[in-house]
Design an enzyme around this catalytic site. Sequence first.
Site, PDB file in Angstrom:
ATOM      1  N   LYS A 113       0.846  -1.200   0.000  1.00  0.00           N
ATOM      2  CA  LYS A 113       0.000   0.000   0.000  1.00  0.00           C
ATOM      3  C   LYS A 113       0.870   1.235   0.000  1.00  0.00           C
ATOM      4  O   LYS A 113       1.945   1.262   0.614  1.00  0.00           O
ATOM      5  CB  LYS A 113      -0.883   0.025   1.249  1.00  0.00           C
ATOM      6  CG  LYS A 113      -2.170   0.816   1.048  1.00  0.00           C
ATOM      7  CD  LYS A 113      -3.115   0.047   0.139  1.00  0.00           C
ATOM      8  CE  LYS A 113      -4.449   0.762  -0.013  1.00  0.00           C
ATOM      9  NZ  LYS A 113      -5.388  -0.020  -0.840  1.00  0.00           N
ATOM     10  N   ALA A 137     -21.178   0.264  -4.691  1.00  0.00           N
ATOM     11  CA  ALA A 137     -22.547  -0.056  -4.287  1.00  0.00           C
ATOM     12  C   ALA A 137     -23.514   0.101  -5.463  1.00  0.00           C
ATOM     13  O   ALA A 137     -24.441  -0.704  -5.627  1.00  0.00           O
ATOM     14  CB  ALA A 137     -22.970   0.846  -3.136  1.00  0.00           C
TER      15      ALA A 137
END
Length: 356
Positions: A80, A185
């Site tokens: 990361k 979503a």
Amino acid sequence: MELFEHMSEYGYEQLVMCSDPASGLKAIIAVHDTTLGPACGGTRIWPYATEEEALRDALRLGRAMTYKSATAGLNLGGGKGVIIADPNTQKTEALLRAYGRFVDTLGGRYLTTTDVGSTGRDLEFVSQETGYVVGLPLSLGGSGDTSIMTGLGVYMGIKACARETWGTDSLRGKRVAMQGFGKVAFHTAQRLLDEDAQIVVTDVYQGALDRARDMGIKVVTPDEIYDVPCDIFSPCALGGIINSDTISRLTCKVVAGGANNQLMTDADGEELHRRGILYAPDYVVNAGGIINVSAEVGMAYNPDLAREKTERIYEVMERVIHTSKREEIPTFLAADRVAEERLASVRGVRQLRRFR
């Protein structure tokens, strides 16, 4: 923080602290594990309050990427990058290109892509200084928007959980409460609606709520979402949203969504298990993004390969459920077990090669 002790405890291989006063760059690259392949993970651009907060975020997220790639069957490790900056006011071409030069010094041990606060356009600047970038726009030969595959993966994970819970993976008539209605979503919801599922959503942004209403989806306030009677609760925004305050309010039988780090603590995963709520570990079902960029590593981007591997999340979730039942442990621990078994097996193969 006792840095080397922490790195040893969690298996970190390398930390790179990056500073470029001319551009204002302050960044951290955390390479967790390269057993399976080069570490791959997004670069998060965020105005962290302290350097220690940024470091903790990099360490937490990098390890999760190792486990995400391992369970998905990818030949990638975990890492990361975090840049300490406000993405709305401090992000410049000079800063991003300076960051790219630091990525390049790792010689391919770390491949970067987008994350919170970074965009495909930002990657274009980073790629001016290094070839170790994945997830560039389709027009530049990359894999483009990762939210489409991430949404597909969350949907496949939900279906696997439905089969375990109700004996069928049909979502017709099932009520899904979605906490957050961003891009992931949205793509998940499209597939749920195609199956005639019922959806209730919340979000802190008016634009997201307007988009939901345009799709015929019921909208509630952010606090009301936990009390919505539903079959499936789907966290798709903040981390730590499953905690001692919210679990007691849930009415669902399944928790499955696209947000990272959904459990505030391991104890919250234990509590879901005790209550008989099936939890889909976030890094298992939201792996569609890393799967998508993996389909361009070492080759021209192959969307069919990306889709095929993303659809396998259904099978991965089934394996996690099976491990959970066999070993009588919560699913979040079972997912770790699946990842660790793959990592251990590949390390064993490498050790055998050394002795030949």
